[in-house]
Scaffold this motif. Structure first.
Motif, short mmCIF file in Angstrom:
data_model
loop_
_atom_site.label_atom_id
_atom_site.label_comp_id
_atom_site.label_asym_id
_atom_site.label_seq_id
_atom_site.Cartn_x
_atom_site.Cartn_y
_atom_site.Cartn_z
N GLU A 1 2.19 -50.78 -3.04
CA GLU A 1 2.18 -49.77 -1.98
C GLU A 1 2.98 -48.54 -2.38
OE1 GLU A 1 3.12 -51.53 1.77
OE2 GLU A 1 1.16 -52.55 1.83
N ARG B 1 -9.16 -52.62 1.51
CA ARG B 1 -8.55 -52.53 2.83
C ARG B 1 -9.28 -51.49 3.69
NH1 ARG B 1 -2.13 -51.49 3.03
NH2 ARG B 1 -2.30 -53.08 1.41
N ASP B 2 -9.57 -50.32 3.09
CA ASP B 2 -10.28 -49.28 3.83
C ASP B 2 -11.65 -49.76 4.26
OD1 ASP B 2 -8.13 -47.62 3.45
OD2 ASP B 2 -8.98 -46.63 1.69
N GLY C 1 -12.62 -52.75 4.87
CA GLY C 1 -12.49 -53.67 6.00
C GLY C 1 -12.42 -52.93 7.33
N LYS C 2 -11.64 -51.89 7.36
CA LYS C 2 -11.52 -51.14 8.61
C LYS C 2 -12.84 -50.52 9.02
CE LYS C 2 -6.64 -49.99 7.95
NZ LYS C 2 -5.75 -48.90 7.48
N ARG D 1 3.71 -56.64 -3.75
CA ARG D 1 3.10 -55.82 -2.71
C ARG D 1 3.87 -54.49 -2.57
NH1 ARG D 1 0.10 -57.44 1.47
NH2 ARG D 1 -0.15 -56.01 3.25
N GLU E 1 -7.37 -52.59 -4.40
CA GLU E 1 -6.85 -53.21 -3.19
C GLU E 1 -6.91 -52.27 -2.00
OE1 GLU E 1 -3.06 -55.09 -4.03
OE2 GLU E 1 -3.88 -56.08 -5.82
N MET E 2 -6.59 -51.03 -2.22
CA MET E 2 -6.63 -50.08 -1.11
C MET E 2 -8.06 -49.83 -0.65
SD MET E 2 -3.57 -49.41 -0.29
CE MET E 2 -2.06 -50.04 -1.04
N CYS F 1 -11.81 -43.62 10.20
CA CYS F 1 -11.53 -44.41 9.00
C CYS F 1 -11.57 -43.54 7.75
CB CYS F 1 -12.55 -45.54 8.84
SG CYS F 1 -12.40 -46.83 10.09
N GLN G 1 -4.49 -42.55 3.74
CA GLN G 1 -4.62 -43.39 2.56
C GLN G 1 -6.03 -43.39 2.00
OE1 GLN G 1 -3.31 -47.38 2.87
NE2 GLN G 1 -1.11 -46.87 2.83
N SER G 2 -6.99 -43.44 2.92
CA SER G 2 -8.39 -43.48 2.48
C SER G 2 -8.74 -42.21 1.71
CB SER G 2 -9.28 -43.65 3.70
OG SER G 2 -10.62 -43.66 3.31
#
Lengths: 218, 218, 218, 218
Positions: A28, A79-80, A82-83, A24, A75-76, A112, A117-118
């Motif tokens: 990251e 995650r985005d 999901g938000k 992880r 993976e990122m 979002c 990161q997004s």
DNA sequence: AATGAATGAGGTTTCATTCAT
DNA sequence: AATGAATGAAACCTCATTCAT
């Protein structure tokens, strides 16, 4: 996450735990480095340093720079996504304060999208779509496509409730996003410069206004 | 320098011509290579081969890889902007066939945006905005900003003619572009896959429809 | 140098004159550049710029970078040698003020050696002796060897006059130079830092003192 | 770390040993190449080949060509200085065979100076003093300066013993070196051609003779 | 499992030299 | 005679990847 005392467990799982932590950390760290200097100019050395591991450890875990990049992106993106889906939970279902509620949801969605990161993931995806076409598809399937479907569903419910007049909810969902978000990337230099909250809110409000002028049942 | 058949003139002009030809060949070759492999992974060797010149010739003309990239981006962006502004000349000014005319103009505009070179420049700009922030500004100023102003002016004329109801023509211009174009990049994988003309036309028609529903004077 | 009106002369000589001027400009520019950055790192481009001519002109005149270097070194060394020989003309021949006169001559000689160009040539010779062994011989033959012979002759005259006691005048000449000059290059970082006149004079006076203690007839 | 047969110890020390060996091989190979072709024309490729390592290994150990050069110069200069200081241990302290003893020491010193590596370092220092002024200072401080001090001390002891008549031992030390060595570099083309032992010995003997004529207590 | 060390391949850039004008 | 333009060769340096420990 809900484990007993890890020390009591047999050797393998706790080792496995450390291994996952390291993985992880690598992923990251890699996003940070990739997003700052780009895929090609990111050196595995720099990623290893950022992650605090030795270079071969990265190869042990991820196999190659290319594979590492794929994992970072998917993976990122997940995650985005999901938000963004979470934000949809506040979508209005009734006539009460329709405009206000839509604006609130739109602001959440835009937040979002505007997340650092997004935006970084989006820039990398844009940059590497020629070399990694499969990545585009993976991200699209796990992110925007799901999200548009969900948003279209919400809009359709409002139409069923007699609040909106929609022929094609999916198209309307695209247009909703276009209206409330499309201008922002150019204003923020594709997410590399920060925007004032008021100018963001104005864009969102105007977008919702136009959307409602076009689709609110009269 | 004073016109006349250049081929008939003495050495200097034709030499100058040859020099400019070479420079142009280099810049165009560079766009091809950059857009295929990205800035960092584009080797000057590959660009030289694509342009059919020796590597040092590129350095004689453009000085460095970075400077070459800047020239490629600004010159191509200016060219794209010119085409988009040309398309605006067909913008309707009267009530006759408002929807049909708007759709025609929108299709022309979208064709400009969807042009292969244009998408390549946009991908590169997106990809390198962190490393070349000044390039973003230069392209924005010489391209989209001018274009949005021009489009806003056209829309304001329609409002003055009593055909549209607009509070903020600049915002409306952004929204017009958003409605007719925003969905396409994701459909075409940021311009790397070709789209059927009918699906493009459907997006454009739906965008114009929503725009008119929101803004046509009732 | 003692010409009539050059314009009246037939075309060739005045052209020849211009040609020689250009050649001289190139050689002098080359010494400046070579002495500042060294042989290998001096680019013919930089020399051409310093001389105010186009690069191929240098090739027309001197043929190659290596040949240019040879000419620079031999011509400058010859010039330096001329100055040193001039200084010898003040060498004492009689007993009057022997110490004072020797010191005066030694100061003049040391000034020649410490001249900026002279040091530059010596540095270049030192640097390139492996690659240009013939240059070492040429410079040695046209410079130091002649000079030592001349100095030895002067010392022999003093010995004949019963003022010095010398077995080997040539060796004594070498030792004279060694005593008055040898310490200075290290003090001035091989000529790259300037020295105070008084410290130079002290070295010279001490050198002459030791020389006289060793060789003055008692 | 605590002695013992290193070969028997576990990985780290012997690995460290190997690492240092490689570093040493690189530095020594570098001196060979630098001294043969000069700093600028020495390619890191050539140095790597001479050292029997891959090019990046040089960069791993030394960082850059410039840094490599600095290390070569300072390490070799320190080594040379050590040998010269060792030679001083045979310096006479009493009246017995003063001339013979001084000649013996002088021959040892001159042998140090005439050592191939030592001359190479001196040539490189001369050649690069403009580009590496700090190197000059470093070498001077760790080498000649220390040595002159030591030699001056030895001479002062002889003066105290009533054997020499010296006002300034440091100056006398410089002059001693000047007298026994100064002529040799020009005879050997700055150390690039070998000299006959007898001609060297003659120079040394004559230098010592002049030194004693000037300074031996009468 | 993790690492320090090593490497082959390839990157940008500079330069001495030549050719056509 | 002088030049602007072009080039082949080679320089320094970086990097993704592997091996021995």
């Amino acid at each position: 996450m809900i484990a007993g005392d890890p020390a009591k467990r047999s050797g393998t799982p706790s080792a496995e735990r450390g291994r996952l932590d390291k993985r992880r950390a690598i992923v990251e760290a890699a996003l940070r480095v990739f997003s700052q200097v780009g895929y090609a100019q990111a050196s595995v050395d720099a990623i290893a340093a950022e992650a605090g591991v030795a270079k071969p450890t990265i190869y042990n875990h991820l196999g190659s720079k290319e594979n590492l990049f794929r994992h970072v992106m998917t993976e990122m993106a997940a995650r985005d996504n999901g938000k963004a889906l979470e934000a949809l939970e506040f979508f209005p279902t009734g006539p009460a304060d329709l405009r206000t509620s839509l604006e609130a949801v739109a602001r959440k969605l835009v937040d979002c999208y505007r997340d650092e990161q997004s935006e970084a993931v989006r820039r990398l995806l844009y940059a590497e779509v020629v070399r990694f076409p499969d990545l585009f598809d993976a991200v699209q399937a796990s992110g925007p496509d799901q999200f548009i479907e969900a948003l279209a569903g919400r809009l359709a419910r409002l139409a069923n409730a007699g609040l909106l007049s929609l022929k094609d909810p999916v198209r309307a969902a695209h247009q909703f996003i276009a209206l409330v978000y499309d201008e922002l990337p150019r204003m923020s230099a594709y997410g590399t410069r920060s925007l004032g909250q008021t100018e963001v809110d104005k864009v969102v409000a105007d977008g919702v206004d136009t959307f409602l002028r076009a689709f609110r049942m009269r």
